[in-house]
Design a protein around this motif. Sequence first.
Motif, PDB file in Angstrom:
ATOM      1  N   THR A 192       0.836  -1.199   0.000  1.00 40.54           N
ATOM      2  CA  THR A 192       0.000   0.000   0.000  1.00 40.54           C
ATOM      3  C   THR A 192       0.868   1.245   0.000  1.00 40.54           C
ATOM      4  N   LEU A 193       0.590   2.131  -0.968  1.00 30.61           N
ATOM      5  CA  LEU A 193       1.232   3.442  -1.002  1.00 30.61           C
ATOM      6  C   LEU A 193       0.395   4.381  -0.151  1.00 30.61           C
ATOM      7  N   MET A 194       1.017   4.954   0.889  1.00 19.07           N
ATOM      8  CA  MET A 194       0.278   5.747   1.862  1.00 19.07           C
ATOM      9  C   MET A 194       0.837   7.164   1.963  1.00 19.07           C
ATOM     10  N   ASP A 195      -0.082   8.129   2.089  1.00 21.06           N
ATOM     11  CA  ASP A 195       0.287   9.495   2.455  1.00 21.06           C
ATOM     12  C   ASP A 195       0.182   9.575   3.974  1.00 21.06           C
ATOM     13  N   VAL A 196       1.321   9.703   4.654  1.00 30.00           N
ATOM     14  CA  VAL A 196       1.343   9.668   6.118  1.00 30.00           C
ATOM     15  C   VAL A 196       1.639  11.042   6.708  1.00 30.00           C
ATOM     16  N   THR A 197       1.383  12.081   5.937  1.00 37.70           N
ATOM     17  CA  THR A 197       1.612  13.434   6.433  1.00 37.70           C
ATOM     18  C   THR A 197       0.795  13.679   7.690  1.00 37.70           C
ATOM     19  N   GLN A 198      -0.425  13.176   7.688  1.00 33.41           N
ATOM     20  CA  GLN A 198      -1.283  13.253   8.854  1.00 33.41           C
ATOM     21  C   GLN A 198      -1.738  11.840   9.208  1.00 33.41           C
ATOM     22  N   GLN A 199      -2.039  11.628  10.481  1.00 33.50           N
ATOM     23  CA  GLN A 199      -2.505  10.316  10.927  1.00 33.50           C
ATOM     24  C   GLN A 199      -3.986  10.359  11.233  1.00 33.50           C
ATOM     25  N   PRO A 200      -4.725   9.312  10.856  1.00 38.90           N
ATOM     26  CA  PRO A 200      -4.215   8.114  10.182  1.00 38.90           C
ATOM     27  C   PRO A 200      -3.861   8.405   8.729  1.00 38.90           C
ATOM     28  N   GLY A 201      -2.952   7.622   8.191  1.00 41.96           N
ATOM     29  CA  GLY A 201      -2.525   7.831   6.818  1.00 41.96           C
ATOM     30  C   GLY A 201      -3.643   7.606   5.822  1.00 41.96           C
ATOM     31  N   VAL A 202      -3.460   8.188   4.635  1.00 44.86           N
ATOM     32  CA  VAL A 202      -4.454   8.073   3.561  1.00 44.86           C
ATOM     33  C   VAL A 202      -3.867   7.202   2.453  1.00 44.86           C
ATOM     34  N   PRO A 203      -4.507   6.063   2.114  1.00 45.98           N
ATOM     35  CA  PRO A 203      -3.975   5.224   1.034  1.00 45.98           C
ATOM     36  C   PRO A 203      -4.145   5.888  -0.328  1.00 45.98           C
ATOM     37  N   VAL A 204      -3.100   5.797  -1.153  1.00 46.30           N
ATOM     38  CA  VAL A 204      -3.145   6.328  -2.509  1.00 46.30           C
ATOM     39  C   VAL A 204      -3.530   5.217  -3.488  1.00 46.30           C
ATOM     40  N   ASN A 205      -2.873   4.069  -3.377  1.00 48.49           N
ATOM     41  CA  ASN A 205      -3.199   2.903  -4.197  1.00 48.49           C
ATOM     42  C   ASN A 205      -2.524   1.685  -3.577  1.00 48.49           C
ATOM     43  N   SER A 206      -2.928   0.509  -4.025  1.00 47.78           N
ATOM     44  CA  SER A 206      -2.378  -0.715  -3.442  1.00 47.78           C
ATOM     45  C   SER A 206      -2.287  -1.805  -4.498  1.00 47.78           C
ATOM     46  N   GLN A 207      -1.595  -2.879  -4.133  1.00 47.06           N
ATOM     47  CA  GLN A 207      -1.453  -4.034  -5.014  1.00 47.06           C
ATOM     48  C   GLN A 207      -1.289  -5.273  -4.140  1.00 47.06           C
ATOM     49  N   SER A 208      -1.907  -6.384  -4.554  1.00 47.38           N
ATOM     50  CA  SER A 208      -1.850  -7.624  -3.776  1.00 47.38           C
ATOM     51  C   SER A 208      -1.409  -8.774  -4.661  1.00 47.38           C
ATOM     52  N   PHE A 209      -0.771  -9.767  -4.019  1.00 45.08           N
ATOM     53  CA  PHE A 209      -0.332 -10.977  -4.707  1.00 45.08           C
ATOM     54  C   PHE A 209      -0.707 -12.176  -3.840  1.00 45.08           C
ATOM     55  N   ALA A 210      -1.390 -13.145  -4.410  1.00 43.63           N
ATOM     56  CA  ALA A 210      -1.831 -14.322  -3.658  1.00 43.63           C
ATOM     57  C   ALA A 210      -1.719 -15.572  -4.534  1.00 43.63           C
ATOM     58  N   PRO A 211      -0.705 -16.400  -4.291  1.00 42.57           N
ATOM     59  CA  PRO A 211       0.427 -16.174  -3.386  1.00 42.57           C
ATOM     60  C   PRO A 211       1.525 -15.392  -4.098  1.00 42.57           C
ATOM     61  N   PRO A 212       2.405 -14.731  -3.367  1.00 45.15           N
ATOM     62  CA  PRO A 212       3.524 -14.030  -3.996  1.00 45.15           C
ATOM     63  C   PRO A 212       4.605 -15.007  -4.436  1.00 45.15           C
ATOM     64  N   GLN A 213       5.400 -14.586  -5.398  1.00 45.52           N
ATOM     65  CA  GLN A 213       6.539 -15.360  -5.877  1.00 45.52           C
ATOM     66  C   GLN A 213       7.803 -14.593  -5.505  1.00 45.52           C
ATOM     67  N   MET A 214       8.452 -15.014  -4.444  1.00 49.68           N
ATOM     68  CA  MET A 214       9.596 -14.266  -3.924  1.00 49.68           C
ATOM     69  C   MET A 214      10.877 -14.515  -4.719  1.00 49.68           C
ATOM     70  N   PRO A 215      11.656 -13.456  -5.052  1.00 50.09           N
ATOM     71  CA  PRO A 215      11.331 -12.051  -4.806  1.00 50.09           C
ATOM     72  C   PRO A 215      10.211 -11.582  -5.742  1.00 50.09           C
ATOM     73  N   GLN A 216       9.234 -10.856  -5.198  1.00 50.61           N
ATOM     74  CA  GLN A 216       8.062 -10.445  -5.938  1.00 50.61           C
ATOM     75  C   GLN A 216       8.231  -9.022  -6.474  1.00 50.61           C
ATOM     76  N   LYS A 217       8.118  -8.878  -7.794  1.00 52.77           N
ATOM     77  CA  LYS A 217       8.151  -7.549  -8.390  1.00 52.77           C
ATOM     78  C   LYS A 217       6.778  -6.888  -8.245  1.00 52.77           C
ATOM     79  N   PHE A 218       6.770  -5.557  -8.108  1.00 54.26           N
ATOM     80  CA  PHE A 218       5.505  -4.842  -8.003  1.00 54.26           C
ATOM     81  C   PHE A 218       5.569  -3.545  -8.791  1.00 54.26           C
TER      82      PHE A 218
END
Length: 284
Positions: free
Chosen positions: A65-91
């Motif tokens: 998750t890409l988060m803007d943490v200037t203020q708390q709680p942080g605000v998510p900008v966008n995210s990405q998920s992998f199920a299952p991941p393949q390590m090392p996982q590129k994103f």
Amino acid sequence: MRKLVLPLVIAGLLLGACSGQSNNQNNNTGTNQPAPAPVPSAVTGTVALADNTVQITPQAKLDLTLMDVTQQPGVPVNSQSFAPPQMPQKFDISFDPKQIKATDIYVLQAKMENDGRVFSTTLQTPVLTHGAPANVNLHLVAEPTAADKMLSDFKTMQSRIGGMKMTQGTASNDQASRGWQVFSDKNGVEFIRELVDKGDKGNYTSTDYAYQDGRPWVVVQETSPKKGAPISSTDRAGWDENGELVLKQHEENGKISELSHDAASALHDQAEALYKQFNKKPKH
């Protein structure tokens, strides 16, 4: 006089050429500046495990998750998920560059659930603004479980028993010989170490019993084929304040598996019996 004319003409031409070059250089000063770097439209990189011996199960899930943490709680900008991941996982987490404020602080958070454990980065990773990059490589480490914390606290207590009052004794019968050390403070018995040697009839065990508020807390029992021989197995059991079994490990040949409920119950019963035996209030 004619001999002087030609050198003067040549000198004039050279001065003119130099002047022209200087003017050209001055005229081009503002036009050769490097173009500003394009604003990133994605955060990219890889995620790997700090411990590459960890086996990724088919049920594992990695969330970024890409988060803007200037203020708390942080605000998510966008995210990405992998199920299952393949390590090392590129994103590659894309976003609208207009969403990014140069004065704000952005971090990339990563968390993976795998085989009942949670893996995360030890520190938040800044990205995009204030000189932080748009491409990062993350390493995940296992977060301590309740059982890990309990075992760590047990080891801390184990290291402090030298400061407690200690009594000891021995006993034997035709089945085994026993030796014990009982460690107490103003609250009563806090720790018991028991050694049981069954000789030719069985094995040798060294068991540490730790108590909290008069109840069994953690028991660690090491078993050897005979006294002085290398440890063949170790059982670890621990209970929370509600009596729920939290720590349940059986270790043998370097491999850890789950301790059975029956084995844990037997250790709990032994701990209770010893506490009742040694935590007797003095008669007035």
